[in-house]
Design a protein around this motif. Sequence first.
Motif, short mmCIF file in Angstrom:
data_model
loop_
_atom_site.label_atom_id
_atom_site.label_comp_id
_atom_site.label_asym_id
_atom_site.label_seq_id
_atom_site.Cartn_x
_atom_site.Cartn_y
_atom_site.Cartn_z
N GLU A 1 5.45 -31.05 -63.32
CA GLU A 1 5.43 -31.28 -64.76
C GLU A 1 4.77 -32.62 -65.10
O GLU A 1 4.00 -32.71 -66.05
CB GLU A 1 6.85 -31.23 -65.32
CG GLU A 1 7.45 -29.84 -65.32
CD GLU A 1 8.94 -29.84 -65.65
OE1 GLU A 1 9.51 -30.92 -65.90
OE2 GLU A 1 9.52 -28.75 -65.63
N GLU A 2 5.06 -33.63 -64.30
CA GLU A 2 4.46 -34.95 -64.51
C GLU A 2 2.95 -34.88 -64.31
O GLU A 2 2.18 -35.46 -65.08
CB GLU A 2 5.08 -35.93 -63.51
CG GLU A 2 5.09 -37.36 -63.97
CD GLU A 2 5.87 -38.23 -62.99
OE1 GLU A 2 5.23 -39.01 -62.28
OE2 GLU A 2 7.10 -38.10 -62.96
N TYR A 3 2.51 -34.15 -63.28
CA TYR A 3 1.09 -33.97 -63.02
C TYR A 3 0.41 -33.29 -64.20
O TYR A 3 -0.66 -33.73 -64.65
CB TYR A 3 0.90 -33.15 -61.74
CG TYR A 3 -0.54 -32.71 -61.52
CD1 TYR A 3 -1.48 -33.60 -61.04
CD2 TYR A 3 -0.94 -31.42 -61.81
CE1 TYR A 3 -2.80 -33.22 -60.84
CE2 TYR A 3 -2.25 -31.02 -61.63
CZ TYR A 3 -3.17 -31.91 -61.14
OH TYR A 3 -4.47 -31.52 -60.97
N LYS A 4 0.99 -32.22 -64.71
CA LYS A 4 0.41 -31.51 -65.85
C LYS A 4 0.31 -32.42 -67.07
O LYS A 4 -0.69 -32.41 -67.78
CB LYS A 4 1.24 -30.26 -66.20
CG LYS A 4 1.06 -29.14 -65.22
CD LYS A 4 1.94 -27.94 -65.59
CE LYS A 4 1.80 -26.82 -64.58
NZ LYS A 4 2.68 -25.69 -64.90
N SER A 5 1.34 -33.20 -67.30
CA SER A 5 1.33 -34.12 -68.43
C SER A 5 0.24 -35.18 -68.28
O SER A 5 -0.51 -35.46 -69.23
CB SER A 5 2.70 -34.80 -68.55
OG SER A 5 2.68 -35.80 -69.53
N LEU A 6 0.13 -35.76 -67.09
CA LEU A 6 -0.91 -36.77 -66.85
C LEU A 6 -2.30 -36.17 -66.95
O LEU A 6 -3.22 -36.79 -67.48
CB LEU A 6 -0.71 -37.42 -65.48
CG LEU A 6 0.47 -38.37 -65.36
CD1 LEU A 6 0.67 -38.78 -63.91
CD2 LEU A 6 0.28 -39.59 -66.25
N LYS A 7 -2.46 -34.95 -66.44
CA LYS A 7 -3.75 -34.28 -66.51
C LYS A 7 -4.15 -34.04 -67.97
O LYS A 7 -5.30 -34.27 -68.35
CB LYS A 7 -3.69 -32.95 -65.76
CG LYS A 7 -5.00 -32.22 -65.67
CD LYS A 7 -4.87 -30.96 -64.84
CE LYS A 7 -6.18 -30.20 -64.82
NZ LYS A 7 -6.06 -28.92 -64.11
N HIS A 8 -3.19 -33.62 -68.78
CA HIS A 8 -3.45 -33.39 -70.21
C HIS A 8 -3.84 -34.70 -70.90
O HIS A 8 -4.80 -34.74 -71.67
CB HIS A 8 -2.21 -32.78 -70.87
CG HIS A 8 -2.36 -32.54 -72.32
ND1 HIS A 8 -3.20 -31.57 -72.84
CD2 HIS A 8 -1.81 -33.16 -73.39
CE1 HIS A 8 -3.14 -31.60 -74.15
NE2 HIS A 8 -2.31 -32.56 -74.51
N ARG A 9 -3.11 -35.78 -70.60
CA ARG A 9 -3.44 -37.08 -71.20
C ARG A 9 -4.82 -37.55 -70.75
O ARG A 9 -5.56 -38.13 -71.55
CB ARG A 9 -2.37 -38.11 -70.84
CG ARG A 9 -1.08 -37.88 -71.61
CD ARG A 9 0.07 -38.79 -71.25
NE ARG A 9 -0.27 -40.14 -70.91
CZ ARG A 9 0.50 -40.92 -70.17
NH1 ARG A 9 1.63 -40.48 -69.70
NH2 ARG A 9 0.14 -42.16 -69.90
N LEU A 10 -5.18 -37.31 -69.48
CA LEU A 10 -6.50 -37.68 -68.97
C LEU A 10 -7.59 -36.93 -69.73
O LEU A 10 -8.61 -37.51 -70.10
CB LEU A 10 -6.60 -37.40 -67.48
CG LEU A 10 -7.97 -37.64 -66.85
CD1 LEU A 10 -8.37 -39.11 -66.95
CD2 LEU A 10 -7.99 -37.18 -65.40
N GLU A 11 -7.39 -35.64 -69.95
CA GLU A 11 -8.38 -34.84 -70.68
C GLU A 11 -8.58 -35.40 -72.09
O GLU A 11 -9.72 -35.48 -72.56
CB GLU A 11 -7.93 -33.38 -70.74
CG GLU A 11 -8.03 -32.66 -69.41
CD GLU A 11 -7.35 -31.30 -69.40
OE1 GLU A 11 -6.75 -30.90 -70.41
OE2 GLU A 11 -7.41 -30.64 -68.34
N ILE A 12 -7.51 -35.78 -72.74
CA ILE A 12 -7.61 -36.36 -74.09
C ILE A 12 -8.39 -37.67 -74.05
O ILE A 12 -9.28 -37.91 -74.87
CB ILE A 12 -6.20 -36.58 -74.69
CG1 ILE A 12 -5.55 -35.23 -75.00
CG2 ILE A 12 -6.26 -37.45 -75.93
CD1 ILE A 12 -4.09 -35.32 -75.37
N VAL A 13 -8.09 -38.52 -73.08
CA VAL A 13 -8.78 -39.82 -72.95
C VAL A 13 -10.26 -39.61 -72.65
O VAL A 13 -11.12 -40.31 -73.20
CB VAL A 13 -8.09 -40.70 -71.89
CG1 VAL A 13 -8.93 -41.91 -71.54
CG2 VAL A 13 -6.72 -41.14 -72.38
#
Length: 167
Positions: free
Chosen positions: A74-86
Amino acid sequence: MDYFQSHTLKHPLKCKKRLTQDQVRLLETSFTFNNKLDPDRKSQLAQQLDVPPRQVAVWYQNKRARWKSQTLEEEYKSLKHRLEIVLKENERLEREVERLKQDMTLVCNIPSFSKSCDEVGSSSLKFHGQNHHHLDKEIYACFNIGGEGGEFERIEGHNFFDPSISL
């Protein structure tokens, strides 16, 4: 005596029962309150569930491992989503920088800087379709690129580098 009988007699704990849905539900509830198992709680749960204490301990150990894996995923998915936004925001900002550089090139390449400020403003006003105030700021920025005291510091009595003058 056959192999199965001798093996079960030597290791009676190896023959553990499969947990029922009610037993698993009780263990899950207990786990949500505390994911660590102290010896007293282990004995109490083992008595309630009518299973060996070791089976309760192993269930808790396995549950913690699954819980940790799930949390990391879940943490990985959240970080990946934030990275895509950035990354999208970075691309947008890079396009904006390029657009501003192009605008600045157009403003800095205005012909005949020897004209008065009003003439430069009015001639480029037709070309750019910008208001005079905005153009003055762009010209100031263009002149300021070379640093203070450059050859364009004063044009017919106007000091573009005077901080008290609001452009």
